[in-house]
Design a protein around this motif. Structure first.
Motif, PDB file in Angstrom:
ATOM      1  N   TYR A  35       0.838  -1.190   0.000  1.00 49.84           N
ATOM      2  CA  TYR A  35       0.000   0.000   0.000  1.00 49.84           C
ATOM      3  C   TYR A  35       0.883   1.253   0.000  1.00 49.84           C
ATOM      4  O   TYR A  35       2.020   1.235   0.491  1.00 49.84           O
ATOM      5  N   GLN A  37       0.651   5.377   1.240  1.00 50.99           N
ATOM      6  CA  GLN A  37      -0.084   6.381   2.009  1.00 50.99           C
ATOM      7  C   GLN A  37       0.553   7.738   1.743  1.00 50.99           C
ATOM      8  O   GLN A  37       1.566   8.088   2.350  1.00 50.99           O
ATOM      9  N   GLN A  41      -3.541  11.638   2.739  1.00 55.31           N
ATOM     10  CA  GLN A  41      -4.441  10.809   1.933  1.00 55.31           C
ATOM     11  C   GLN A  41      -4.678   9.456   2.597  1.00 55.31           C
ATOM     12  O   GLN A  41      -3.992   9.083   3.544  1.00 55.31           O
ATOM     13  N   SER A  42      -5.635   8.726   2.053  1.00 53.14           N
ATOM     14  CA  SER A  42      -5.885   7.382   2.562  1.00 53.14           C
ATOM     15  C   SER A  42      -4.884   6.408   1.965  1.00 53.14           C
ATOM     16  O   SER A  42      -4.093   6.757   1.093  1.00 53.14           O
ATOM     17  N   LEU A  43      -4.918   5.206   2.449  1.00 52.92           N
ATOM     18  CA  LEU A  43      -4.045   4.159   1.921  1.00 52.92           C
ATOM     19  C   LEU A  43      -4.591   3.697   0.572  1.00 52.92           C
ATOM     20  O   LEU A  43      -5.797   3.487   0.411  1.00 52.92           O
ATOM     21  N   LEU A  92       3.554   0.714   2.800  1.00 49.05           N
ATOM     22  CA  LEU A  92       3.235  -0.286   3.814  1.00 49.05           C
ATOM     23  C   LEU A  92       3.053  -1.661   3.196  1.00 49.05           C
ATOM     24  O   LEU A  92       2.395  -1.811   2.158  1.00 49.05           O
TER      25      LEU A  92
ATOM     26  N   PHE B  89      -8.486   4.922  11.067  1.00 47.48           N
ATOM     27  CA  PHE B  89      -8.895   4.709   9.682  1.00 47.48           C
ATOM     28  C   PHE B  89     -10.120   3.797   9.642  1.00 47.48           C
ATOM     29  O   PHE B  89     -10.100   2.703  10.204  1.00 47.48           O
ATOM     30  N   PHE B 101      -9.805   2.236   2.163  1.00 49.21           N
ATOM     31  CA  PHE B 101      -9.649   3.024   3.382  1.00 49.21           C
ATOM     32  C   PHE B 101     -10.202   4.431   3.223  1.00 49.21           C
ATOM     33  O   PHE B 101     -10.176   5.013   2.127  1.00 49.21           O
ATOM     34  N   GLY B 102     -10.645   5.009   4.336  1.00 47.67           N
ATOM     35  CA  GLY B 102     -10.869   6.436   4.414  1.00 47.67           C
ATOM     36  C   GLY B 102      -9.537   7.155   4.586  1.00 47.67           C
ATOM     37  O   GLY B 102      -8.487   6.521   4.692  1.00 47.67           O
ATOM     38  N   LYS B 103      -9.593   8.481   4.646  1.00 48.60           N
ATOM     39  CA  LYS B 103      -8.363   9.271   4.703  1.00 48.60           C
ATOM     40  C   LYS B 103      -7.731   9.295   6.083  1.00 48.60           C
ATOM     41  O   LYS B 103      -6.613   9.778   6.244  1.00 48.60           O
ATOM     42  N   GLY B 104      -8.429   8.806   7.066  1.00 47.34           N
ATOM     43  CA  GLY B 104      -7.888   8.814   8.418  1.00 47.34           C
ATOM     44  C   GLY B 104      -8.290  10.061   9.184  1.00 47.34           C
ATOM     45  O   GLY B 104      -8.436  11.145   8.614  1.00 47.34           O
TER      46      GLY B 104
END
Lengths: 116, 111
Positions: A35, A37, A41-43, A92, B89, B101-104
């Motif tokens: 992944y 990141q 931003q999101s993963l 990741l 997340f 995933f969301g952005k956290g």
């Protein structure tokens, strides 16, 4: 659950160079996932790596830019090639580990790359 | 396609305050839903999960209920601690290994 070790934990790289990230798992796993990141931003899934076959890349990611190796059931590498500042991210490694089948992923601590 | 939207952070709270972090999703079918937590300098860890509608996931005092009618999976904790400071997340899985995933959301808890 599996313990994942990633190296390097962080690095500062020059534009145009390449860097290989290593991911070591303390148990045998079928699939390993890489992944990215990006800051704020999101993963985003880059690719799925199965032992003994070519990695499967997600839309927007190509093998020439992110070559992946998966030589055995406990190890994988991701190379970020010909880096530019846009590649500055946390990368990741993760594996699936959930006997209940709910697709739970375990993650490494990540490799934070800064490209100058 | 699948997507996850969670509230922007940082969320700043005093110790023992009540926490809610909103999460809504868009997906076809019946995905599994997750909350992951990332403590400073560490990898993502699974916090809790729910695999079907009306399931409640819970762990370490955190809870989230899978609400299909509102496509939501909000994270709650009744009394946060300084050690809960982390990035949270929300994520979904459509039934195979890929997670979206969301952005956290960063949570900062002060003493």
């Amino acid at each position: 659950s599996a313990v994942i070790s990633q190296k390097p934990s962080r690095d500062i790289c020059q534009r145009g160079t390449s860097l290989t990230i290593q991911c070591q798992v303390d148990s045998q796993v079928t699939m390993m996932f890489w992944y990215r990141q990006q800051p704020g931003q999101s993963l985003t899934l880059i690719a799925t790596a199965n032992q003994g076959s070519e990695a499967t890349y997600e839309s927007g990611f190509v093998i020439d830019k992110f070559p992946i190796s998966r030589p055995n059931l406990t190890f994988s590498t991701l190379t970020v090639s010909n880096m530019s500042p846009e590649d500055s991210s946390i990368y990741l490694c993760s594996v699936e580990q959930d006997p209940s089948g709910a697709n739970v992923l375990t993650f490494g601590a990540g490799s934070r790359l800064t490209v100058l | 396609g699948n997507s996850v939207t969670q509230m922007e952070g940082p969320v700043t709270l005093s110790e023992e305050a009540f926490l809610t972090i909103n999460c809504t999703y868009t997906a076809t079918g019946y995905p599994s839903l997750f909350w992951y937590v990332q403590y400073p300098g560490e990898g993502l860890q699974l916090l809790l999960k729910a695999t079907k509608a009306d399931d409640k996931g819970s762990n370490k005092g955190f809870e989230a209920t899978y609400r299909k009618e509102t496509t939501s999976f909000h994270l709650e904790k009744g009394s946060v601690q300084v050690s809960d400071s982390a990035v949270y997340f929300c994520a979904l899985s459509p039934g195979y290994s890929t997670l979206t995933f969301g952005k956290g959301t960063m949570l900062l808890v002060s003493p």
